[in-house]
Design a protein around this motif. Structure first.
Motif, PDB file in Angstrom:
ATOM      1  N   ASN A  59       0.852  -1.131   0.001  1.00  0.00           N
ATOM      2  CA  ASN A  59       0.012  -0.239   0.043  1.00  0.00           C
ATOM      3  C   ASN A  59       0.852   1.280  -0.003  1.00  0.00           C
ATOM      4  O   ASN A  59       0.360   2.403   0.321  1.00  0.00           O
ATOM      5  N   THR A  60       2.092   1.122  -0.153  1.00  0.00           N
ATOM      6  CA  THR A  60       2.961   2.228  -0.359  1.00  0.00           C
ATOM      7  C   THR A  60       3.426   2.496  -1.928  1.00  0.00           C
ATOM      8  O   THR A  60       3.402   3.281  -2.307  1.00  0.00           O
ATOM      9  N   VAL A  62       1.946   0.650  -4.958  1.00  0.00           N
ATOM     10  CA  VAL A  62       0.762  -0.047  -5.185  1.00  0.00           C
ATOM     11  C   VAL A  62       0.815  -0.655  -6.432  1.00  0.00           C
ATOM     12  O   VAL A  62       0.509   0.059  -7.586  1.00  0.00           O
ATOM     13  N   TYR A  78      -6.207   0.150  -2.823  1.00  0.00           N
ATOM     14  CA  TYR A  78      -6.562   1.390  -3.281  1.00  0.00           C
ATOM     15  C   TYR A  78      -6.649   0.950  -5.043  1.00  0.00           C
ATOM     16  O   TYR A  78      -6.154   0.145  -5.686  1.00  0.00           O
ATOM     17  N   VAL A  83      -4.478   6.247  -6.497  1.00  0.00           N
ATOM     18  CA  VAL A  83      -3.037   6.416  -6.401  1.00  0.00           C
ATOM     19  C   VAL A  83      -2.321   7.432  -7.220  1.00  0.00           C
ATOM     20  O   VAL A  83      -3.045   8.096  -8.233  1.00  0.00           O
ATOM     21  N   ASN A  93       1.201   5.609  -3.117  1.00  0.00           N
ATOM     22  CA  ASN A  93       0.221   5.967  -1.803  1.00  0.00           C
ATOM     23  C   ASN A  93      -0.338   7.415  -2.210  1.00  0.00           C
ATOM     24  O   ASN A  93       0.997   8.200  -2.175  1.00  0.00           O
ATOM     25  N   LYS A 290      -5.449   1.544   6.582  1.00  0.00           N
ATOM     26  CA  LYS A 290      -5.243   2.284   5.356  1.00  0.00           C
ATOM     27  C   LYS A 290      -5.356   3.730   5.487  1.00  0.00           C
ATOM     28  O   LYS A 290      -4.292   4.641   5.173  1.00  0.00           O
ATOM     29  N   ARG A 294      -1.768   6.158   5.376  1.00  0.00           N
ATOM     30  CA  ARG A 294      -1.357   7.279   4.446  1.00  0.00           C
ATOM     31  C   ARG A 294      -1.266   8.559   5.403  1.00  0.00           C
ATOM     32  O   ARG A 294      -0.074   9.294   4.856  1.00  0.00           O
TER      33      ARG A 294
END
Length: 409
Positions: A59-60, A62, A78, A83, A93, A290, A294
């Protein structure tokens, strides 16, 4: 009030047992800026940013176009519209707007699938592996501490702005300097003058205890220096009320913006320091991850990109890593559990921007975890040779590999 003795002071300060090594490693703190003018103008600087807690790499950086990503994380994934696109079905992210800008300027390199053989999912053991660069059996010296041993051992060559010296700066015969970026908090009944007196060697005292006490005496001498340096910190750089200040007794690191502002001042002053260590924690997000991640990534992105812009043209290279990534599949709490391979960021002067390394498969897994594709020691080897002008094998137990194309010069 009872008179506090040297021994009681050390106990109250936490410099006993496992913390003794951390305190002892910092005993040679000196005025970092005294080295201004000693620096080779051609020498480069490495700034290492540690993300404690195991940042979720998926999730960094993606892989939004891979159907296995959304299938494994139905409420955590995501979508492509969320993104910051990097091309090729991959995006950053949305909290990393500044790094996205640097990527577009070819100033940010993203190393995919960084890890090591037989991964360990313990925070402490995996961080030991990353900081010692010894996956087989972590030793007692850090990879940059061993570099310091080869560079002459002056602690001012490797400086941390964290509460205690991280293991990565501890060598076999020398250690870096830790310079807390916050206020120096002392036990009740102790004055700065008393602490300075405690730094005087006592007859018959164990060497380790003497070194630990000297650490605190040095902190008193450095406190005034750091307050002077902080006067030039940009307005607002000490924000972040949710972060506890650094103290002599340990605790959370100062906010990342403050740590990086101190690094920038030292570099601009021409200090001889070649390595700086800073950190940001809080990435162990097992539930509702999530939004929290972020927010954390924004707290990384804003000071990091401001620092990179401020240091442009000064030969500064920044590397960002965490002890592991997270499992591919989300857990029942909309979070992620401890995983394995993840991404590293490398940015700054001489960095070849773009995506490096092979992205791990999201379907060919090792018991639900990603299989690493780049041994992190290859990144370290490139930093040692390209930034610190050192033969990697001397520091990495004979490891002579590298990551071709990561650095252009």
């Amino acid at each position: 009030m009872d008179t506090i003795t040297r021994r009681r002071f050390l106990v109250a300060s936490g410099v006993t047992g496992g913390l003794l090594t951390a305190g002892a490693a910092a005993y040679r703190l000196r005025d970092v800026l005294d080295t201004a003018g000693d620096r080779d103008p051609a020498a480069k600087t490495l700034v290492l940013v540690t993300l404690y807690g195991g940042n979720d790499g998926l999730n960094t950086v993606v892989p939004y176009a891979d159907p296995a990503y959304a299938a494994a994380r139905p409420d955590l994934a995501y979508g492509p519209e969320e993104v910051l696109d990097l091309g090729g079905g991959v995006g950053l992210n949305p909290g990393l707007a500044g790094l996205h800008r640097l990527f577009g300027q070819r100033r940010l390199a993203i190393v995919r699938g960084a890890g090591y053989p037989k991964p360990n999912r313990s925070h402490f053991q995996s961080m030991d592996i990353w900081q010692t660069a010894q996956p087989g059996r972590p030793g007692v010296t850090g990879w940059l501490g061993r570099w310091l041993d080869t560079a002459g051992g002056d602690p001012r060559l490797a400086v941390s702005f964290e509460p205690v010296l991280p293991p990565l700066l501890a060598g076999a015969i020398s250690a870096g300097a830790t310079v807390p970026g916050g206020e120096l908090a002392l036990p009740g009944g102790v004055s700065p003058e008393s602490v300075t007196a405690f730094g005087t060697a006592a007859p018959g005292e164990a060497p380790a205890q003497a070194r630990a006490a000297a650490c605190f005496a040095d902190l008193i001498r450095v406190r005034e220096l750091m307050s002077q340096v902080s006067e030039d910190t940009p307005e607002g750089a000490e924000s972040g009320d949710d972060e506890a200040p650094a103290t002599a007794t340990g605790g959370a690191a100062p906010p990342l913006d403050r740590q990086l502002a101190l690094v920038a001042r030292c570099i601009e002053a021409g200090a001889a320091t070649r390595v700086y260590s800073v950190s940001l924690g809080g990435f162990d997000l097992h539930a509702d991850g999530k939004a929290q991640q972020r927010a954390l990534l924004t707290r990384l992105d804003e000071p990091l990109t401001a620092f990179a812009d401020r240091m442009a043209g000064r030969g500064v290279v920044i590397a960002v890593y965490s002890e592991f990534g997270r499992r591919v599949r989300a857990n029942a709490s909309d979070g992620t559990d401890h995983g394995t391979a993840s991404d590293m960021f490398v940015l700054g002067d001489g960095v070849s921007g773009g995506l490096h390394g092979e992205p791990p498969s999201l379907t060919d897994l090792d018991d639900g975890d990603l299989k690493y594709t780049v041994d992190f020691r290859n990144v370290y080897a490139t930093l040692l040779s390209g930034v610190l002008d050192t033969e990697p094998a001397r520091v990495l137990d004979g490891w002579a590999g590298g990551l071709p194309g990561l650095l252009s010069t």
